[in-house]
Design an enzyme around this catalytic site. Sequence first.
Site, PDB file in Angstrom:
ATOM      1  N   LYS A  22       0.840  -1.213   0.000  1.00 30.78           N
ATOM      2  CA  LYS A  22       0.000   0.000   0.000  1.00 30.78           C
ATOM      3  C   LYS A  22       0.868   1.253   0.000  1.00 30.78           C
ATOM      4  O   LYS A  22       0.660   2.167  -0.819  1.00 30.78           O
ATOM      5  CB  LYS A  22      -0.891   0.011   1.240  1.00 30.78           C
ATOM      6  CG  LYS A  22      -1.581   1.348   1.517  1.00 30.78           C
ATOM      7  CD  LYS A  22      -2.490   1.319   2.716  1.00 30.78           C
ATOM      8  CE  LYS A  22      -1.799   1.543   4.011  1.00 30.78           C
ATOM      9  NZ  LYS A  22      -1.438   2.934   4.332  1.00 30.78           N
ATOM     10  N   ASN A  23       1.872   1.306   0.891  1.00 33.47           N
ATOM     11  CA  ASN A  23       2.629   2.544   1.072  1.00 33.47           C
ATOM     12  C   ASN A  23       3.653   2.799  -0.021  1.00 33.47           C
ATOM     13  O   ASN A  23       4.144   3.911  -0.169  1.00 33.47           O
ATOM     14  CB  ASN A  23       3.258   2.585   2.461  1.00 33.47           C
ATOM     15  CG  ASN A  23       2.181   2.670   3.538  1.00 33.47           C
ATOM     16  OD1 ASN A  23       1.039   3.030   3.242  1.00 33.47           O
ATOM     17  ND2 ASN A  23       2.533   2.324   4.761  1.00 33.47           N
ATOM     18  N   CYS A 117      -4.719   8.070   9.586  1.00 40.03           N
ATOM     19  CA  CYS A 117      -4.942   7.499  10.920  1.00 40.03           C
ATOM     20  C   CYS A 117      -4.508   8.494  12.000  1.00 40.03           C
ATOM     21  O   CYS A 117      -3.534   9.203  11.846  1.00 40.03           O
ATOM     22  CB  CYS A 117      -4.144   6.202  11.078  1.00 40.03           C
ATOM     23  SG  CYS A 117      -4.645   4.938   9.916  1.00 40.03           S
ATOM     24  N   ARG A 122       0.485  14.763  13.403  1.00 40.85           N
ATOM     25  CA  ARG A 122       1.211  14.218  12.239  1.00 40.85           C
ATOM     26  C   ARG A 122       1.645  15.397  11.371  1.00 40.85           C
ATOM     27  O   ARG A 122       1.069  15.689  10.351  1.00 40.85           O
ATOM     28  CB  ARG A 122       0.339  13.233  11.474  1.00 40.85           C
ATOM     29  CG  ARG A 122       0.004  11.984  12.270  1.00 40.85           C
ATOM     30  CD  ARG A 122      -0.696  10.928  11.458  1.00 40.85           C
ATOM     31  NE  ARG A 122       0.208  10.221  10.556  1.00 40.85           N
ATOM     32  CZ  ARG A 122      -0.195   9.189   9.791  1.00 40.85           C
ATOM     33  NH1 ARG A 122      -1.468   8.813   9.800  1.00 40.85           N
ATOM     34  NH2 ARG A 122       0.665   8.573   8.994  1.00 40.85           N
ATOM     35  N   PRO A 123       2.716  16.101  11.821  1.00 45.86           N
ATOM     36  CA  PRO A 123       3.135  17.322  11.114  1.00 45.86           C
ATOM     37  C   PRO A 123       3.786  17.019   9.761  1.00 45.86           C
ATOM     38  O   PRO A 123       4.131  15.876   9.473  1.00 45.86           O
ATOM     39  CB  PRO A 123       4.157  17.928  12.073  1.00 45.86           C
ATOM     40  CG  PRO A 123       4.684  16.793  12.857  1.00 45.86           C
ATOM     41  CD  PRO A 123       3.578  15.786  12.956  1.00 45.86           C
ATOM     42  N   ILE A 124       3.910  18.049   8.948  1.00 47.50           N
ATOM     43  CA  ILE A 124       4.634  17.901   7.671  1.00 47.50           C
ATOM     44  C   ILE A 124       5.736  18.960   7.565  1.00 47.50           C
ATOM     45  O   ILE A 124       6.140  19.361   6.472  1.00 47.50           O
ATOM     46  CB  ILE A 124       3.679  17.983   6.460  1.00 47.50           C
ATOM     47  CG1 ILE A 124       2.938  19.323   6.429  1.00 47.50           C
ATOM     48  CG2 ILE A 124       2.704  16.823   6.423  1.00 47.50           C
ATOM     49  CD1 ILE A 124       2.221  19.561   5.105  1.00 47.50           C
ATOM     50  N   ASP A 304       4.060  -0.033  12.169  1.00 49.47           N
ATOM     51  CA  ASP A 304       2.773  -0.482  11.598  1.00 49.47           C
ATOM     52  C   ASP A 304       2.452  -1.925  11.952  1.00 49.47           C
ATOM     53  O   ASP A 304       1.389  -2.417  11.595  1.00 49.47           O
ATOM     54  CB  ASP A 304       2.779  -0.305  10.078  1.00 49.47           C
ATOM     55  CG  ASP A 304       2.764   1.157   9.695  1.00 49.47           C
ATOM     56  OD1 ASP A 304       3.008   1.467   8.515  1.00 49.47           O
ATOM     57  OD2 ASP A 304       2.541   1.996  10.583  1.00 49.47           O
ATOM     58  N   ARG A 396      -9.265  -0.066   4.044  1.00 43.57           N
ATOM     59  CA  ARG A 396      -8.344   0.925   3.466  1.00 43.57           C
ATOM     60  C   ARG A 396      -7.013   0.276   3.111  1.00 43.57           C
ATOM     61  O   ARG A 396      -6.331   0.713   2.196  1.00 43.57           O
ATOM     62  CB  ARG A 396      -8.070   2.055   4.474  1.00 43.57           C
ATOM     63  CG  ARG A 396      -9.166   3.078   4.601  1.00 43.57           C
ATOM     64  CD  ARG A 396      -8.725   4.218   5.500  1.00 43.57           C
ATOM     65  NE  ARG A 396      -7.404   4.722   5.079  1.00 43.57           N
ATOM     66  CZ  ARG A 396      -6.630   5.458   5.886  1.00 43.57           C
ATOM     67  NH1 ARG A 396      -7.030   5.744   7.111  1.00 43.57           N
ATOM     68  NH2 ARG A 396      -5.460   5.899   5.468  1.00 43.57           N
TER      69      ARG A 396
HETATM   70  C1  EPZ Z   1       4.283   6.552   6.789  1.00 45.59           C
HETATM   71  O1  EPZ Z   1       3.625   7.638   7.418  1.00 45.59           O
HETATM   72  C2  EPZ Z   1       3.247   5.455   6.656  1.00 45.59           C
HETATM   73  N1  EPZ Z   1       2.136   5.928   5.828  1.00 45.59           N
HETATM   74  C3  EPZ Z   1       2.728   5.050   8.041  1.00 45.59           C
HETATM   75  O2  EPZ Z   1       1.921   3.880   7.834  1.00 45.59           O
HETATM   76  C4  EPZ Z   1       3.896   4.644   8.939  1.00 45.59           C
HETATM   77  O3  EPZ Z   1       3.405   4.459  10.249  1.00 45.59           O
HETATM   78  C5  EPZ Z   1       4.971   5.721   8.933  1.00 45.59           C
HETATM   79  O4  EPZ Z   1       5.365   6.059   7.596  1.00 45.59           O
HETATM   80  C6  EPZ Z   1       6.233   5.275   9.684  1.00 45.59           C
HETATM   81  O5  EPZ Z   1       6.754   4.128   9.063  1.00 45.59           O
HETATM   82  C7  EPZ Z   1       2.290   5.947   4.500  1.00 45.59           C
HETATM   83  O6  EPZ Z   1       3.329   5.599   3.972  1.00 45.59           O
HETATM   84  C8  EPZ Z   1       1.105   6.442   3.705  1.00 45.59           C
HETATM   85  P1  EPZ Z   1       6.747   9.549   8.932  1.00 45.59           P
HETATM   86  P2  EPZ Z   1       4.349   9.092   7.473  1.00 45.59           P
HETATM   87  O7  EPZ Z   1       6.817  10.816   8.167  1.00 45.59           O
HETATM   88  O8  EPZ Z   1       5.149   9.297   6.243  1.00 45.59           O
HETATM   89  C9  EPZ Z   1       7.332  12.703  12.476  1.00 45.59           C
HETATM   90  C10 EPZ Z   1      -0.045   2.620   7.705  1.00 45.59           C
HETATM   91  O9  EPZ Z   1      -0.598   1.979   8.608  1.00 45.59           O
HETATM   92  N2  EPZ Z   1       7.323  13.707  11.415  1.00 45.59           N
HETATM   93  O10 EPZ Z   1       7.784   8.496   8.699  1.00 45.59           O
HETATM   94  O11 EPZ Z   1       3.316  10.081   7.838  1.00 45.59           O
HETATM   95  C11 EPZ Z   1       5.979  12.030  12.637  1.00 45.59           C
HETATM   96  O12 EPZ Z   1       5.137  12.793  13.490  1.00 45.59           O
HETATM   97  C12 EPZ Z   1       0.485   3.997   7.998  1.00 45.59           C
HETATM   98  O13 EPZ Z   1       0.157   2.169   6.557  1.00 45.59           O
HETATM   99  C13 EPZ Z   1       7.512  15.041  11.762  1.00 45.59           C
HETATM  100  O14 EPZ Z   1       7.676  15.392  12.930  1.00 45.59           O
HETATM  101  O15 EPZ Z   1       5.330   8.879   8.709  1.00 45.59           O
HETATM  102  C14 EPZ Z   1       6.361  10.703  13.238  1.00 45.59           C
HETATM  103  O16 EPZ Z   1       6.559  10.867  14.629  1.00 45.59           O
HETATM  104  C15 EPZ Z   1       0.103   4.472   9.373  1.00 45.59           C
HETATM  105  N3  EPZ Z   1       7.518  15.967  10.770  1.00 45.59           N
HETATM  106  C16 EPZ Z   1       7.706  10.389  12.576  1.00 45.59           C
HETATM  107  O17 EPZ Z   1       8.206  11.647  12.100  1.00 45.59           O
HETATM  108  C17 EPZ Z   1       7.336  15.619   9.458  1.00 45.59           C
HETATM  109  O18 EPZ Z   1       7.370  16.513   8.586  1.00 45.59           O
HETATM  110  C18 EPZ Z   1       7.621   9.418  11.406  1.00 45.59           C
HETATM  111  O19 EPZ Z   1       6.670   9.925  10.496  1.00 45.59           O
HETATM  112  C19 EPZ Z   1       7.136  14.269   9.128  1.00 45.59           C
HETATM  113  C20 EPZ Z   1       7.142  13.332  10.120  1.00 45.59           C
END
Ligand code: EPZ
Length: 429
Positions: A22-23, A117, A122-124, A304, A396
């Site tokens: 999926k991801n 979720c 969940r910042p960007i 996950d 989903r």
């Molecule tokens: C991806 O989410 C996956 N989703 C998530 O899977 C997965 O839990 C996550 O990666 C970690 O492996 C998809 O790929 C669509 P991150 P993502 O950016 O990209 C912090 C599922 O079940 N962070 O790696 O949103 C964030 O808050 C889903 O398939 C910032 O602070 O995760 C977290 O603590 C659920 N600022 C950590 O980094 C940012 O700009 C990791 O987040 C980005 C992230």
Amino acid sequence: MEKLLIHGQRPLCGQVSINGAKNAALAIIAASLLADDIVTLENIPDIDDIKNLVMVLEKMNVRTTYLDKHTLRIDSRYMSNGCADSENVRKMRASYYLLGALLGRFKCARVAFPGGCDFGVRPIDQHIKGFQALGAEVDAKGIISIQARELRGANVFLDMVTVGATINIMLAAVLAKGTTVIENAAKEPHVVDTASFLNSLGANIKGAGTDVIRIKGVQKLHGSTYAIIPDQIEAGTYMVAAAITKGDITVKNVIPRHMDAISAKLKEIGASVIERDEEIRVIGCETMKPVKIKTLPYPGFPTDMQPQITALLSTVPGTSIINESVWDNRFRYVEQLKRFGANIDVEGRIAVVDGVDNLVGTEVEAVDLRAGAAMVLAGLAAQGETYINNVTFIDRGYEQLVNKLNAMGAWIERIDSDTPIQIMQEKVI
Ligand code: EPZ
């Protein structure tokens, strides 16, 4: 709306074919917008998140055609502009990949804030940091609006390992002038798959899978035909299903090393794990041992898989400790697990699990995608009937979950949400 009715305590035996990741698919579908010709993607999972993203593309005048259930052709040559503001965008987190793809192609993007979720904040900010480093101006008030006169290669050191930001900066950088270096990059299989896909379009990306990724900007990207990697989390979920039901399951069409952390932990718990080229066999055991788990970015134990392994450890005598190091609030589902009789204490990012002899069927909610999978696993192990509401969360991210489990001996029914339920009263007292 529907719910699941699970008749528990039936050991699962047999084999299950794993679908595309999926991801990886979500990122690669967004990345397809960077190509100036048709892209054909194979091994696309037939799940709601994919259908939702395809709808977003359709609304942007991208022509999509399913050649079969798992093969999608994407023609973005007639796209109008870089705007993706629709209610479909708000349904999932992966919509943020449209920011990088549209910025990379049109030098501008307008995308509604993504959903996804709820694990807390969940910042960007790291995505935005990367776009700004490449020369873009970002306005994230009400809607995310990005524009750049020109995108120039830059060095980006991510403040934390983030899958989304790593991929999104790659998407924005592939057509930029000059070389971009991402340091402290995520190494997940879906990051590598997205880089491999972009290279199949003619991009010049090196180092994906390590913590330093170099992207040398190119003039344009042509079309290609590309097969998505298998889903490591779907595979891991069925591996845990074998352990929690004390069954014997072979997950097929997988890349075993993607599940190394999961296999290692299941062996530590006491299950047998036998790896072959493209399959892994997991055999549950009567006497399992409690363990400690810390979720980490790849190749560590995947966050996950945290709800699923916690459901398993709820049935393992002794005290297990789960440390959720990636998300700040990913134990919301524990309240639902406790309805089965699980004995779990949560303090912030730590869960202390005292395994019980038996879980007892009950009615629960799927609070998010992987939590929903954990409820199914607990229901498979529990005495009596379990009802799981909010099945849409599960749909989903898991293709044909009920059919795949029933084919291995489970007894799960999809029923209408307002069907009255009968929980085994004598067991609850
Ligand atoms: C991806 O989410 C996956 N989703 C998530 O899977 C997965 O839990 C996550 O990666 C970690 O492996 C998809 O790929 C669509 P991150 P993502 O950016 O990209 C912090 C599922 O079940 N962070 O790696 O949103 C964030 O808050 C889903 O398939 C910032 O602070 O995760 C977290 O603590 C659920 N600022 C950590 O980094 C940012 O700009 C990791 O987040 C980005 C992230």
